[in-house]
Write a protein that holds these residues in place. Structure first.
Motif, PDB file in Angstrom:
ATOM      1  N   ASP A 180       0.812  -1.218   0.000  1.00 52.04           N
ATOM      2  CA  ASP A 180       0.000   0.000   0.000  1.00 52.04           C
ATOM      3  C   ASP A 180       0.848   1.272   0.000  1.00 52.04           C
ATOM      4  O   ASP A 180       1.869   1.356   0.681  1.00 52.04           O
ATOM      5  CB  ASP A 180      -0.915   0.037   1.235  1.00 52.04           C
ATOM      6  CG  ASP A 180      -2.096  -0.908   1.120  1.00 52.04           C
ATOM      7  OD1 ASP A 180      -2.343  -1.420   0.019  1.00 52.04           O
ATOM      8  OD2 ASP A 180      -2.772  -1.142   2.144  1.00 52.04           O
ATOM      9  N   LYS A 181       0.364   2.250  -0.759  1.00 44.89           N
ATOM     10  CA  LYS A 181       0.894   3.616  -0.674  1.00 44.89           C
ATOM     11  C   LYS A 181      -0.139   4.445   0.065  1.00 44.89           C
ATOM     12  O   LYS A 181      -1.317   4.457  -0.288  1.00 44.89           O
ATOM     13  CB  LYS A 181       1.166   4.212  -2.058  1.00 44.89           C
ATOM     14  CG  LYS A 181       1.723   5.632  -1.964  1.00 44.89           C
ATOM     15  CD  LYS A 181       2.388   6.093  -3.256  1.00 44.89           C
ATOM     16  CE  LYS A 181       1.389   6.349  -4.361  1.00 44.89           C
ATOM     17  NZ  LYS A 181       2.011   7.025  -5.516  1.00 44.89           N
ATOM     18  N   VAL A 182       0.313   5.140   1.119  1.00 45.29           N
ATOM     19  CA  VAL A 182      -0.593   5.811   2.049  1.00 45.29           C
ATOM     20  C   VAL A 182      -0.328   7.307   2.066  1.00 45.29           C
ATOM     21  O   VAL A 182       0.825   7.742   2.040  1.00 45.29           O
ATOM     22  CB  VAL A 182      -0.408   5.246   3.478  1.00 45.29           C
ATOM     23  CG1 VAL A 182      -1.382   5.902   4.448  1.00 45.29           C
ATOM     24  CG2 VAL A 182      -0.580   3.733   3.482  1.00 45.29           C
ATOM     25  N   LEU A 183      -1.406   8.079   2.127  1.00 45.86           N
ATOM     26  CA  LEU A 183      -1.318   9.516   2.353  1.00 45.86           C
ATOM     27  C   LEU A 183      -1.831   9.801   3.760  1.00 45.86           C
ATOM     28  O   LEU A 183      -2.946   9.411   4.107  1.00 45.86           O
ATOM     29  CB  LEU A 183      -2.150  10.287   1.331  1.00 45.86           C
ATOM     30  CG  LEU A 183      -2.288  11.798   1.568  1.00 45.86           C
ATOM     31  CD1 LEU A 183      -0.935  12.491   1.492  1.00 45.86           C
ATOM     32  CD2 LEU A 183      -3.269  12.416   0.562  1.00 45.86           C
ATOM     33  N   ARG A 231       4.869   2.551   1.369  1.00 47.67           N
ATOM     34  CA  ARG A 231       5.329   3.937   1.420  1.00 47.67           C
ATOM     35  C   ARG A 231       4.266   4.811   2.058  1.00 47.67           C
ATOM     36  O   ARG A 231       3.066   4.596   1.848  1.00 47.67           O
ATOM     37  CB  ARG A 231       5.630   4.453   0.004  1.00 47.67           C
ATOM     38  CG  ARG A 231       6.170   5.872  -0.021  1.00 47.67           C
ATOM     39  CD  ARG A 231       6.817   6.201  -1.356  1.00 47.67           C
ATOM     40  NE  ARG A 231       7.305   7.574  -1.331  1.00 47.67           N
ATOM     41  CZ  ARG A 231       6.868   8.553  -2.122  1.00 47.67           C
ATOM     42  NH1 ARG A 231       5.952   8.304  -3.024  1.00 47.67           N
ATOM     43  NH2 ARG A 231       7.364   9.761  -2.032  1.00 47.67           N
ATOM     44  N   VAL A 232       4.701   5.806   2.846  1.00 47.44           N
ATOM     45  CA  VAL A 232       3.797   6.777   3.456  1.00 47.44           C
ATOM     46  C   VAL A 232       4.224   8.175   3.028  1.00 47.44           C
ATOM     47  O   VAL A 232       5.388   8.555   3.204  1.00 47.44           O
ATOM     48  CB  VAL A 232       3.806   6.688   4.996  1.00 47.44           C
ATOM     49  CG1 VAL A 232       2.836   7.716   5.591  1.00 47.44           C
ATOM     50  CG2 VAL A 232       3.444   5.280   5.465  1.00 47.44           C
ATOM     51  N   VAL A 233       3.280   8.913   2.450  1.00 47.06           N
ATOM     52  CA  VAL A 233       3.480  10.328   2.149  1.00 47.06           C
ATOM     53  C   VAL A 233       2.665  11.096   3.184  1.00 47.06           C
ATOM     54  O   VAL A 233       1.443  10.982   3.222  1.00 47.06           O
ATOM     55  CB  VAL A 233       3.020  10.687   0.726  1.00 47.06           C
ATOM     56  CG1 VAL A 233       3.217  12.177   0.462  1.00 47.06           C
ATOM     57  CG2 VAL A 233       3.768   9.850  -0.305  1.00 47.06           C
ATOM     58  N   ALA A 234       3.341  11.843   4.037  1.00 45.52           N
ATOM     59  CA  ALA A 234       2.659  12.572   5.111  1.00 45.52           C
ATOM     60  C   ALA A 234       2.790  14.063   4.871  1.00 45.52           C
ATOM     61  O   ALA A 234       3.846  14.537   4.435  1.00 45.52           O
ATOM     62  CB  ALA A 234       3.248  12.202   6.467  1.00 45.52           C
ATOM     63  N   ALA A 241       9.017   6.765   4.605  1.00 40.89           N
ATOM     64  CA  ALA A 241       8.031   7.825   4.826  1.00 40.89           C
ATOM     65  C   ALA A 241       8.647   9.181   4.496  1.00 40.89           C
ATOM     66  O   ALA A 241       9.818   9.432   4.787  1.00 40.89           O
ATOM     67  CB  ALA A 241       7.541   7.823   6.271  1.00 40.89           C
ATOM     68  N   THR A 242       7.836  10.041   3.880  1.00 42.17           N
ATOM     69  CA  THR A 242       8.235  11.396   3.526  1.00 42.17           C
ATOM     70  C   THR A 242       7.269  12.363   4.166  1.00 42.17           C
ATOM     71  O   THR A 242       6.054  12.152   4.118  1.00 42.17           O
ATOM     72  CB  THR A 242       8.203  11.594   1.996  1.00 42.17           C
ATOM     73  OG1 THR A 242       9.053  10.620   1.381  1.00 42.17           O
ATOM     74  CG2 THR A 242       8.662  12.989   1.607  1.00 42.17           C
ATOM     75  N   LEU A 248      -5.347   8.731   5.444  1.00 40.99           N
ATOM     76  CA  LEU A 248      -5.736   8.907   6.844  1.00 40.99           C
ATOM     77  C   LEU A 248      -5.685  10.383   7.205  1.00 40.99           C
ATOM     78  O   LEU A 248      -4.659  11.037   7.014  1.00 40.99           O
ATOM     79  CB  LEU A 248      -4.798   8.130   7.770  1.00 40.99           C
ATOM     80  CG  LEU A 248      -4.995   8.383   9.269  1.00 40.99           C
ATOM     81  CD1 LEU A 248      -6.370   7.918   9.713  1.00 40.99           C
ATOM     82  CD2 LEU A 248      -3.915   7.699  10.087  1.00 40.99           C
ATOM     83  N   LEU A 249      -6.791  10.900   7.719  1.00 36.77           N
ATOM     84  CA  LEU A 249      -6.834  12.254   8.258  1.00 36.77           C
ATOM     85  C   LEU A 249      -6.627  12.136   9.761  1.00 36.77           C
ATOM     86  O   LEU A 249      -7.504  11.655  10.475  1.00 36.77           O
ATOM     87  CB  LEU A 249      -8.163  12.941   7.937  1.00 36.77           C
ATOM     88  CG  LEU A 249      -8.273  13.597   6.547  1.00 36.77           C
ATOM     89  CD1 LEU A 249      -8.112  12.578   5.442  1.00 36.77           C
ATOM     90  CD2 LEU A 249      -9.587  14.340   6.410  1.00 36.77           C
ATOM     91  N   ALA A 250      -5.457  12.565  10.241  1.00 37.52           N
ATOM     92  CA  ALA A 250      -5.088  12.385  11.646  1.00 37.52           C
ATOM     93  C   ALA A 250      -5.548  13.572  12.481  1.00 37.52           C
ATOM     94  O   ALA A 250      -4.758  14.255  13.133  1.00 37.52           O
ATOM     95  CB  ALA A 250      -3.585  12.189  11.765  1.00 37.52           C
TER      96      ALA A 250
END
Length: 217
Positions: free
Chosen positions: A79-82, A101-104, A127-128, A148-150
């Motif tokens: 999964d690629k995650v935002l 991968r996580v794009v934050a 993660a970036t 994900l909206l944190a």
């Protein structure tokens, strides 16, 4: 403070009773050290069942809310995650263990800098953290398997939903105090989205999102 006892109590007395039963998530919470992502002034409260203040307007989600959102996203290794609202990078670090991968994104420059430093110390390499508001997502990196909206928003912008792959899912806390609900929105086809309400909670607002409804479920 006995840190490991406090961590055990957090997991067994706060998180597990909140229907977080996925052993992957519970095991991960023992490995990724939450206290390393908490500002020094609040380290003694790292395992307490509250949102911790980070700035005048931003708060770190309570441990049980972080864990429940992570569980419900059901991330897989490809999964690629935002992530919208990286804060100090704790949820970023958790998701990085399950995703490819996580794009934050983080609107507050000071928090974004802290998140990058915390992730580097934690050895997170996939993660970036980008310094920007999150309401428009990151179109250049789309589509995403999960978003994900944190933090909380009045509504989920249509533009964010368009950055999901078909089959992708978006987790968010939607509404206004005193009534907010965590929801999971799944893109079931190019033009169709399915929304499931998961649980009631209250969370601090994410910056940069309109208060007027931008999308009605």
């Amino acid at each position: 403070m006995n840190v490991e006892q406090a961590r055990f109590n957090m997991i067994e007395q706060q998180i597990r009773p909140w229907d977080v039963l996925d052993t992957r998530v519970l095991d991960l919470l023992r490995v990724v050290r939450r206290e390393d992502f908490v500002p020094e002034v609040h380290k003694a409260q790292a395992f307490v069942d509250v949102e911790l203040p980070l700035t005048a307007t931003r708060r770190m989600l309570a441990p049980k809310v972080e864990a429940r959102l992570l569980q419900e996203l059901k991330l897989q290794g490809q999964d690629k995650v935002l992530e919208i609202g990286a804060a100090t990078g704790h949820l970023t670090a958790l998701m990085s263990r399950f995703a490819q991968r996580v794009v934050a994104v983080e609107a507050d420059e000071t928090l974004a800098t802290q998140a990058r430093a915390n992730l580097k110390r934690a050895g997170v390499l996939n993660a970036t953290v980008l310094t920007q508001t999150g309401a428009e997502g990151v179109a250049a990196e789309a589509p995403f398997d999960a978003i994900l909206l944190a933090g909380s928003v009045a509504s989920v912008p249509q533009g964010l939903l368009q950055q999901l792959k078909v089959g992708g899912r978006l987790a968010a806390i939607v509404g206004g105090e005193p009534v907010m609900r965590a929801v999971m929105i799944t893109r079931v086809s190019e033009g169709d989205f399915r929304t499931v309400e998961m649980f009631d909670t209250v969370a601090g607002r994410l910056p940069g999102f309109a208060e007027a409804p931008a999308f009605s479920f």
